[in-house]
Write a protein that holds these residues in place. Structure first.
Motif, PDB file in Angstrom:
ATOM      1  N   ARG D  54       0.826  -1.207   0.000  1.00 30.80           N
ATOM      2  CA  ARG D  54       0.000   0.000   0.000  1.00 30.80           C
ATOM      3  C   ARG D  54       0.859   1.255   0.000  1.00 30.80           C
ATOM      4  O   ARG D  54       0.490   2.272  -0.587  1.00 30.80           O
ATOM      5  CB  ARG D  54      -0.939   0.014   1.217  1.00 30.80           C
ATOM      6  N   THR D  60      -4.025  -4.630  -2.690  1.00 31.66           N
ATOM      7  CA  THR D  60      -3.844  -5.734  -1.736  1.00 31.66           C
ATOM      8  C   THR D  60      -5.164  -6.455  -1.525  1.00 31.66           C
ATOM      9  O   THR D  60      -6.193  -5.826  -1.271  1.00 31.66           O
ATOM     10  CB  THR D  60      -3.343  -5.213  -0.375  1.00 31.66           C
ATOM     11  N   HIS D  75      -4.359  -2.635   6.060  1.00 31.73           N
ATOM     12  CA  HIS D  75      -3.701  -2.404   4.775  1.00 31.73           C
ATOM     13  C   HIS D  75      -4.293  -3.263   3.652  1.00 31.73           C
ATOM     14  O   HIS D  75      -3.789  -3.265   2.544  1.00 31.73           O
ATOM     15  CB  HIS D  75      -2.202  -2.670   4.907  1.00 31.73           C
ATOM     16  N   GLU D  77      -6.927  -3.839   0.982  1.00 32.46           N
ATOM     17  CA  GLU D  77      -7.864  -3.008   0.224  1.00 32.46           C
ATOM     18  C   GLU D  77      -9.160  -3.771  -0.072  1.00 32.46           C
ATOM     19  O   GLU D  77     -10.245  -3.224   0.045  1.00 32.46           O
ATOM     20  CB  GLU D  77      -7.178  -2.623  -1.089  1.00 32.46           C
TER      21      GLU D  77
END
Lengths: 154, 154, 154, 154
Positions: D54, D60, D75, D77
């Motif tokens: 990220r 991700t 982190h 997504e």
């Protein structure tokens, strides 16, 4: 009803004759001891272990990757058609009280990984020397004895 | 070994007494007819169907959502710990030759959907009038008779 | 990072043109509203919804039944190869904050069942009148508005 | 749309700081090279790899074991809530074009087993010397370079 002890036998689906013979003896011994055999339901180690167990009148459960129950080998008494592909390896291990490993490849390695993750006792019969944390056995009778003892102690 | 016919009984895990009684009768009849019962292994319809099957000496398989085999009800002879959560509903249906439905909620509806998808015969016992394409039965004996006939015809 | 709202669009893989057009409009509206589209990644409703979302620059996730990521339609940005077959329907629903249903068959019915089980809001667009407990919408814009409102309220 | 290359980073959920630092560098390098990161979405190696990706603006994807998307680290997504427990390890591997392994335990071993089964390239970064058939790398940059080269050659 007290449920019987369940032992998984894992190993290659295309194992050579000598390994299949060990699988057969494992299946026999598991049934003789009154335990239930669970495995992937297909060929090689899975087929010979089931044949051995059935020879002694034991129950055999095959956890299949696909949707077709007729894909189970003929020694599988209860064929579970998971349809979840190779992820079914986790189900085999989770459904057993102890795991006995014969030589195998990626699928067997995944099952050993899950057995470690789930804290299930693993007995390696003449195999997997490179993996730490497994119990070692030199004969099928010894492997089953260790597996049942560890299963009972859980 | 010719594998026995497998029938799934599906329905609510918190079914009222009258429905549980129907489940018990379904289980009895399935066992009397020599078939194996498969279901989700838990409470309500699952428990009473298994109790009925065991009363007649039938085999019962419970496909559990979690990893704990002791979560199966005491009438389940073979507890499969899938660990795959509610997705195990697909495994129940895929592992059966026919499905008998009692009243239920979302989980049962998902099983009916999978049975349609997989082309498995579905017999609704006094339930699911809103769903098209199910066979209808008015008694447990009739439901099992239809299920076994449709399973044999596949 | 605040994660975006995720909306599943479910429906037939072989839907007629009029339904596919609705799916396309749903995808567009989901993307316009800044939400992520998730679905089964294949044909019909799945393909047109993804095409609509991509047209507006939205993210699209396809939860595939098999192991081959290239089986995803070309509008799927992120292809998840579950290998778990039709059980992947549970993953689609579990990964969404709300579900919008178009006409479909067994697979779609299974998804509706899981959405009920998981307590996810379900908006039926011109479909599934026989199933209770769904919210009803008459246009794609209305369906997405209801879905996002219900998702935000959870 | 040409789909981006996807790389899985696997390793312990409770890895020590030095390993987490390697995971972070792996994530950064994967994103710098334009690839997508996929992993199990939780803590340790999974969290640090996602943080690294990220930081460089990469995508991700977290394949979670449970039904709660908020269990993903911050982190991730796109959080896929599989609900299929540890069997989700097969999904992580199946959804990647290549796998990079850091030190881990049973779950990581299961993933390596699946990667072998599925024929996916595996690069071990300073880990798993006991497992045959893995490519070896000594730095995160080298590991990602090998992984992307092997993925492109498939």
């Amino acid at each position: 009803m007290k449920r019987r002890c369940v032992v998984a036998v894992i190993g290659a689906g295309d194992a050579p004759r000598a390994i299949c013979k060990l699988a057969f003896e494992l299946g026999r011994e598991i049934a003789k001891r009154g335990a239930v055999l669970v495995n992937g339901g297909r060929t090689g180690v899975m087929e010979f272990a089931a044949a051995g167990a059935r020879k002694e009148g034991g129950h055999t459960i095959g956890i299949l990757p696909g949707y077709d129950r007729s894909a189970a080998n003929r020694h599988i008494e209860f064929a579970i058609a998971t349809g979840i592909g190779e992820a079914r390896n986790a189900v085999i291990v989770a459904s057993a009280d102890a795991v006995i490993a014969l030589p195998g490849e990626g699928g067997t390695l995944a099952e050993i990984g899950f057995a470690k993750k789930f804290g299930k006792p693993i007995v390696a019969l003449d195999s997997w020397p490179e993996i730490e944390g497994l119990r070692r056995a030199e004969t099928p009778v010894e492997a089953v004895a260790i597996a049942l003892k560890l299963a009972a102690a859980r």
